[in-house]
Design a protein around this motif. Sequence first.
Motif, PDB file in Angstrom:
ATOM      1  N   ARG A   9      37.957  34.815  51.945  1.00 59.48           N
ATOM      2  CA  ARG A   9      37.363  34.525  50.629  1.00 59.48           C
ATOM      3  C   ARG A   9      36.863  35.810  49.981  1.00 59.48           C
ATOM      4  N   ILE A  10      36.176  36.624  50.775  1.00 57.71           N
ATOM      5  CA  ILE A  10      35.613  37.865  50.233  1.00 57.71           C
ATOM      6  C   ILE A  10      36.730  38.791  49.752  1.00 57.71           C
ATOM      7  N   ARG A  11      37.781  38.914  50.549  1.00 56.11           N
ATOM      8  CA  ARG A  11      38.894  39.785  50.146  1.00 56.11           C
ATOM      9  C   ARG A  11      39.576  39.243  48.893  1.00 56.11           C
ATOM     10  N   VAL A  42      38.339  37.263  46.431  1.00 56.32           N
ATOM     11  CA  VAL A  42      37.543  37.374  45.205  1.00 56.32           C
ATOM     12  C   VAL A  42      37.387  38.844  44.795  1.00 56.32           C
ATOM     13  N   THR A  43      37.371  39.750  45.768  1.00 54.18           N
ATOM     14  CA  THR A  43      37.276  41.173  45.424  1.00 54.18           C
ATOM     15  C   THR A  43      38.583  41.665  44.806  1.00 54.18           C
ATOM     16  N   LYS A  44      39.698  41.275  45.418  1.00 52.77           N
ATOM     17  CA  LYS A  44      41.002  41.713  44.900  1.00 52.77           C
ATOM     18  C   LYS A  44      41.274  41.157  43.507  1.00 52.77           C
ATOM     19  N   PHE A  99      39.047  40.044  41.296  1.00 56.18           N
ATOM     20  CA  PHE A  99      37.800  39.992  40.509  1.00 56.18           C
ATOM     21  C   PHE A  99      38.070  40.066  39.001  1.00 56.18           C
ATOM     22  N   ASN A 132      30.399  45.104  39.067  1.00 56.85           N
ATOM     23  CA  ASN A 132      31.627  45.764  38.665  1.00 56.85           C
ATOM     24  C   ASN A 132      32.294  46.392  39.881  1.00 56.85           C
ATOM     25  N   LEU A 133      33.579  46.557  39.808  1.00 55.41           N
ATOM     26  CA  LEU A 133      34.274  47.276  40.874  1.00 55.41           C
ATOM     27  C   LEU A 133      35.532  47.911  40.312  1.00 55.41           C
ATOM     28  N   ARG A 134      36.058  48.860  41.053  1.00 53.71           N
ATOM     29  CA  ARG A 134      37.334  49.448  40.671  1.00 53.71           C
ATOM     30  C   ARG A 134      38.340  49.067  41.729  1.00 53.71           C
ATOM     31  N   GLY A 135      39.444  48.433  41.288  1.00 53.12           N
ATOM     32  CA  GLY A 135      40.441  47.938  42.235  1.00 53.12           C
ATOM     33  C   GLY A 135      41.245  49.057  42.860  1.00 53.12           C
ATOM     34  N   ARG A 136      41.904  48.732  43.956  1.00 48.04           N
ATOM     35  CA  ARG A 136      42.793  49.703  44.593  1.00 48.04           C
ATOM     36  C   ARG A 136      44.119  49.700  43.856  1.00 48.04           C
ATOM     37  N   LEU A 149      31.813  33.358  43.927  1.00 50.44           N
ATOM     38  CA  LEU A 149      30.888  34.499  43.843  1.00 50.44           C
ATOM     39  C   LEU A 149      29.580  34.003  43.227  1.00 50.44           C
TER      40      LEU A 149
END
Lengths: 110, 231
Positions: free
Chosen positions: B30-32, B34-36, B38, B99-103, B220
């Motif tokens: 789930r964490i991976r 929602v992060t991927k 986002f 906020n995040l920056r994706g790979r 989230l």
Amino acid sequence: MPTPFESLASLNRLIHEPARLAIVTALSACDKADFLFLLNVTGLTKGNLSSHLSKLEQGGLVEIEKRFERRLPVTYVRLTPQGREGLKQYWKRLDGVRRGAKTLKPLRST
Amino acid sequence: LYGKPVCVDPFGEQLADGGEADVTFDDARRIRFVTKRFHELQGHRTALFGGAILAGITLIHEVPLSDSGRLAQAVAFGLLVYGGAAESINRHYQSRFGNLRGRRSFPVPDPITVVMLGFALDLSLTLGGRGGPSVAAELLGVSALWIVVRDWPWRSYHLGTVVACVAAIAASAAAPAVAPAAGDVIDPQRANALLNAYFVVGMSLLVTGLVDHRLLATTLPCMEEGHADAI
């Protein structure tokens, strides 16, 4: 070949702690994430998250970057190459433990 | 949605002030996820774009197809309003979820870009006197199908968009290509067929955008709001 229990004992305890595992798992899926995102995704309190991030930083698994965006301080956290490799090894070992545990047979009671 | 825990913490380590839960394989997934995803799950932007299309279709019905100047003004006004609102939505997401920056990964164009490209191709083909199915509906259908396959089962509701787009493609393909009458920019029959397809596209974007947002909000849960700085 190590037994499942030996594999279990050799797990990286810095990563294995549930809250820290949640943090590094989230960071492994992105380049970097801010403090607020990590708070939301892990469900930790600010104090707990700060404490875990400090431990991960001391262990060399994450890098912490503080900057200003729109005149507000923002803390970004990024997984280091060592942290990425550590997490990969952790899941590999845990998967090994899981597979090994399936082969164990219960002792017969006499 | 995420099932029962399959792995518990064998060391049983807990923080002194509690509030910790074991991280299961499902939690990690789930964490991976929602992060991927986002940025893709910030569905209010897509929903706004869908709503803007629906509003645009209503507006176009009020403007004669021969009046290309007013049509261009309406489109420009819509884009300005959308741009302003989209920026507010971005800020809202940033202050609520962080906020995040994706790979760097395989680039998947977002539905808004896909539909904008489809509109441009539709317009270009129609002005060139060609008929056929709506390219916007085709592109959106393919992109929705890709989302369903890639994010199964979490975003399986995008299957609804696939079905809606197939219907829109069939409806727009039935309209013959006819040269516009003197004074018209586009043949009215062709324009109506495309507008019907765009109605379906707009409605699909509105609905899936709202459901995407709901998925983000449930996976989230907002614990804190407003400050991305560590203490």
